[in-house]
Design a protein around this motif. Structure first.
Motif, mmCIF file in Angstrom:
data_model
loop_
_atom_site.group_PDB
_atom_site.id
_atom_site.type_symbol
_atom_site.label_atom_id
_atom_site.label_comp_id
_atom_site.label_asym_id
_atom_site.label_seq_id
_atom_site.Cartn_x
_atom_site.Cartn_y
_atom_site.Cartn_z
ATOM 1 N N UNK A 124 0.821 -1.211 0.000
ATOM 2 C CA UNK A 124 0.000 0.000 0.000
ATOM 3 C C UNK A 124 0.857 1.265 0.000
ATOM 4 N N UNK A 125 2.022 1.207 0.644
ATOM 5 C CA UNK A 125 2.925 2.345 0.637
ATOM 6 C C UNK A 125 3.533 2.538 -0.749
ATOM 7 N N UNK A 126 4.009 1.467 -1.339
ATOM 8 C CA UNK A 126 4.664 1.569 -2.637
ATOM 9 C C UNK A 126 3.676 1.982 -3.730
ATOM 10 N N UNK A 127 2.483 1.386 -3.714
ATOM 11 C CA UNK A 127 1.485 1.737 -4.725
ATOM 12 C C UNK A 127 1.066 3.198 -4.602
ATOM 13 N N UNK A 128 0.843 3.656 -3.363
ATOM 14 C CA UNK A 128 0.391 5.021 -3.150
ATOM 15 C C UNK A 128 1.432 6.072 -3.460
ATOM 16 N N UNK A 129 2.707 5.683 -3.569
ATOM 17 C CA UNK A 129 3.790 6.629 -3.860
ATOM 18 C C UNK A 129 4.379 6.434 -5.257
ATOM 19 N N UNK A 130 3.714 5.661 -6.101
ATOM 20 C CA UNK A 130 4.252 5.417 -7.437
ATOM 21 C C UNK A 130 4.072 6.622 -8.344
ATOM 22 N N UNK A 131 2.886 7.202 -8.325
ATOM 23 C CA UNK A 131 2.525 8.266 -9.254
ATOM 24 C C UNK A 131 2.061 9.502 -8.502
ATOM 25 N N UNK A 132 1.966 10.604 -9.262
ATOM 26 C CA UNK A 132 1.243 11.772 -8.797
ATOM 27 C C UNK A 132 -0.222 11.627 -9.158
ATOM 28 N N UNK A 133 -0.868 12.747 -9.528
ATOM 29 C CA UNK A 133 -2.302 12.726 -9.790
ATOM 30 C C UNK A 133 -2.646 13.326 -11.158
ATOM 31 N N UNK A 134 -1.748 13.223 -12.121
ATOM 32 C CA UNK A 134 -2.077 13.621 -13.488
ATOM 33 C C UNK A 134 -3.063 12.611 -14.077
ATOM 34 N N UNK A 135 -3.747 13.002 -15.136
ATOM 35 C CA UNK A 135 -4.692 12.094 -15.798
ATOM 36 C C UNK A 135 -4.004 10.791 -16.185
ATOM 37 N N UNK A 136 -2.825 10.879 -16.767
ATOM 38 C CA UNK A 136 -2.142 9.659 -17.210
ATOM 39 C C UNK A 136 -1.733 8.787 -16.016
ATOM 40 N N UNK A 137 -1.503 9.405 -14.862
ATOM 41 C CA UNK A 137 -1.192 8.648 -13.655
ATOM 42 C C UNK A 137 -2.411 7.852 -13.194
ATOM 43 N N UNK A 138 -3.564 8.510 -13.188
ATOM 44 C CA UNK A 138 -4.803 7.866 -12.761
ATOM 45 C C UNK A 138 -5.137 6.692 -13.681
ATOM 46 N N UNK A 139 -5.015 6.900 -14.989
ATOM 47 C CA UNK A 139 -5.353 5.843 -15.943
ATOM 48 C C UNK A 139 -4.419 4.645 -15.786
ATOM 49 N N UNK A 140 -3.132 4.905 -15.653
ATOM 50 C CA UNK A 140 -2.201 3.778 -15.503
ATOM 51 C C UNK A 140 -2.466 3.001 -14.217
ATOM 52 N N UNK A 141 -2.841 3.713 -13.155
ATOM 53 C CA UNK A 141 -3.182 3.026 -11.913
ATOM 54 C C UNK A 141 -4.429 2.168 -12.094
ATOM 55 N N UNK A 142 -5.414 2.693 -12.816
ATOM 56 C CA UNK A 142 -6.635 1.912 -13.058
ATOM 57 C C UNK A 142 -6.335 0.651 -13.869
ATOM 58 N N UNK A 143 -5.361 0.740 -14.779
ATOM 59 C CA UNK A 143 -4.963 -0.423 -15.565
ATOM 60 C C UNK A 143 -3.918 -1.290 -14.840
ATOM 61 N N UNK A 144 -3.644 -0.959 -13.587
ATOM 62 C CA UNK A 144 -2.737 -1.742 -12.728
ATOM 63 C C UNK A 144 -1.297 -1.737 -13.219
#
Length: 549
Positions: A79-99
């Motif tokens: 949970x720490x590593x996942x939550x610190x991988x990206x910022x909050x740009x649109x492309x960050x959100x999409x990549x997180x949704x696609x795992x």
């Protein structure tokens, strides 16, 4: 009603943060609302992308382990590593949704003192481990995502443990504040003293003082004190080469400013740990009004007159017809100008009246119920402004692009810039998707010599193509800004996403000086590699061997 600042109290002062999207986890739109929102955009997906749970993620194995002396500061928990991988740009959100969590840091460090910050940097310099300073992760420009691929490991250094107000000078109206304090906590600690920093970016609830300083953030003030720079007395910064602390004075002409070197340095030259910040008495008098215009050009002329009047409104947001309709402030193709004034010691109705009269001179039609306490249209705009990032995430789940970018240029070039950007972005979306895009514009900050336009692009994309389309839009925007002599960013920072535009904008002699500063302050090249400068600009270090333990 205070239309300029967030609420003075929060039901939950520590909301559970979303690991994949904006803000608080429980504020995200449910599936049914995502679907309803997507139905408003032709070509959107019929069902939302599912939100992965932490247990569903396939994170890459950590390549480094924390040394025993620092083990109490570091974690490799998913949970720490996942939550610190990206910022909050649109492309960050999409990549997180696609795992897609391939850039995940190996460790997350949470120092609680400057000594611990220094210890982490010392170890990382010796071990060839990159360190990405992390305030609260609200970057929308790739500022906290490691992409270099040149180091033996990566540590995300979360600074929210440095969250105290250390000293308040009521006489000088200033305070010494640790860099990791979040916006609401900072204001809560200043409130009993009748003081405020009065810096409210849209990310206020989910960003830190250090993040504002490192990115030269823009606050809610639309005129005069627009950037965090204006509020700084002195900085204290930990670098691998030592601690840099500037003299605390109200002003100085002693050579180039040592603070300016680190303001906007985005964690690549050092880690900001403290700052003396200029404060002000909390405003007691506030007033607002909304003025409507039939034509956007007339509205631009009105805002230019206001910016050059010396009346210094705290809020001066101009929304074009599309933006005004999106925020439910105006319809019928009208533009809307949201004005706000405030003061600690005197009524402000007279100043608001002057501002409204200036707008009338350019064809503006004021909405009813202005004056002390605000008006309904301004309140509607504020609610939409604070809710917009959550709507962006909902659109992302429906495979709808919802991208924003901002810039600044002088008044003489502004109309051409707005028209050119609209045409270029519309053409880019048509080429990439075959669909028409909504391209809106608003002015967020204004100056006597120019303004900061902020663009919103909304368009449906084929599921799976969202990041590629976003990249095309970003490239087109950067090209337009460079061609027309506008800055690549007014307040979102450079990060990694704006590097092409920043490299084009930056004078080469300054680039040489910046590279030299990087080599002196961070000789091992571990600090946020790829931000402002190429990672290759660091001195060569040996590669290979086993991962450091």
């Amino acid at each position: 009603m205070d239309l300029l600042s967030p609420s003075s109290s929060f039901a939950d002062p520590h909301p559970r943060r979303s690991w994949w999207g904006w803000g608080a986890e429980d504020e995200a739109l449910p599936d049914s609302e995502c679907t309803a929102l997507g139905a408003l955009v032709p070509g959107a997906a019929e069902t939302p992308l599912p939100v992965p749970g932490i247990a569903d993620l396939d994170l890459p194995a950590s390549r480094v382990a924390a040394p025993s002396a620092l083990g109490h500061l570091m974690s490799d928990a998913p949970e720490e590593r996942a939550g610190h991988t990206y910022g909050k740009a649109y492309r960050d959100v999409v990549r997180a949704l696609y795992r897609d969590l391939r850039p995940a840091p190996d460790l997350v460090a949470r120092p609680r003192s400057e000594r611990e910050v220094t210890d982490v940097l010392d170890w990382a310099s010796d071990a060839d481990v990159a360190v990405v300073p992390y305030g609260a992760g609200s970057s929308v420009v790739g500022g906290v995502e490691y992409r270099a691929g040149l180091h033996r490991g990566v540590v995300s250094m979360d600074l929210t443990g440095l969250d105290r107000v250390l000293e308040i000078d009521r006489v000088s109206r200033a305070a010494r504040i640790q860099a990791g304090v979040l916006g609401p906590a900072l204001e809560d600690r200043l409130r009993p003293h009748g003081l405020t920093l009065r810096h409210f970016p849209q990310s206020f609830e989910f960003s830190t003082l250090g993040g504002w300083l490192a990115t030269r953030a823009g606050g809610h003030y639309a005129t005069l004190h627009t950037h965090i720079d204006d509020l700084v007395e002195s900085l204290r910064v930990v670098t691998p080469a030592g601690v840099n602390e500037s003299l605390r004075v109200p002003g100085s002409g002693a050579g180039p400013s040592p603070d300016r070197l680190f303001l906007g340095s985005e964690g690549t030259l050092g880690v900001i740990t403290e700052a003396w910040m200029r404060l002000q008495d909390r405003p007691r008098h506030k007033a607002s009004a909304t003025v409507f215009f039939e034509g956007f050009d007339a509205a631009l002329s009105a805002v230019r007159a206001i910016s050059q009047s010396g009346l210094h409104p705290a809020n001066c947001r101009l929304l074009d017809p599309g933006e005004a309709a999106l925020a439910q402030v105006a319809d019928g193709g009208r533009s809307a100008l949201v004005l706000g004034v405030e003061a600690a010691d005197r009524p402000v109705d007279g100043r608001l009246t002057e501002l409204v009269e200036l707008a009338r001179d350019h064809g503006g039609l004021p909405a009813p119920t202005g004056g002390e306490g605000g008006d309904a249209a301004a309140g509607t705009w504020r609610s939409a402004f604070l809710r917009m990032p959550y709507l962006r995430d909902a659109l992302a789940r429906m495979s709808v692009i919802s991208e924003t970018f901002e810039t600044a240029c002088t008044w003489d070039r502004l109309p051409l810039l707005v028209d050119t950007a609209r045409r270029a972005l519309g053409a880019t979306v048509r080429k990439a998707t075959g669909a028409e895009a909504m391209v809106n514009c608003r002015l967020t900050h204004v100056y006597p010599d120019g303004a900061a336009p902020y663009f919103t692009v909304i368009a449906a994309a084929r599921r799976g193509s969202e990041v590629a389309v976003w990249d095309d839009i970003k490239a087109a925007a950067i090209e337009v800004l460079g061609d027309l002599g506008a800055t690549v960013t007014h307040h979102h920072a450079v990060g990694r996403d704006h590097r092409p535009g920043y490299d084009r904008q930056r004078p080469e002699p300054f680039a040489l000086a910046l590279r030299a500063a990087k080599q002196v302050l961070d000789p091992a090249g571990i600090l946020n590699p790829g931000v402002l400068l190429d990672p290759a600009d660091r001195p060569g270090t040996a590669r290979g061997g086993s991962a450091p333990g």
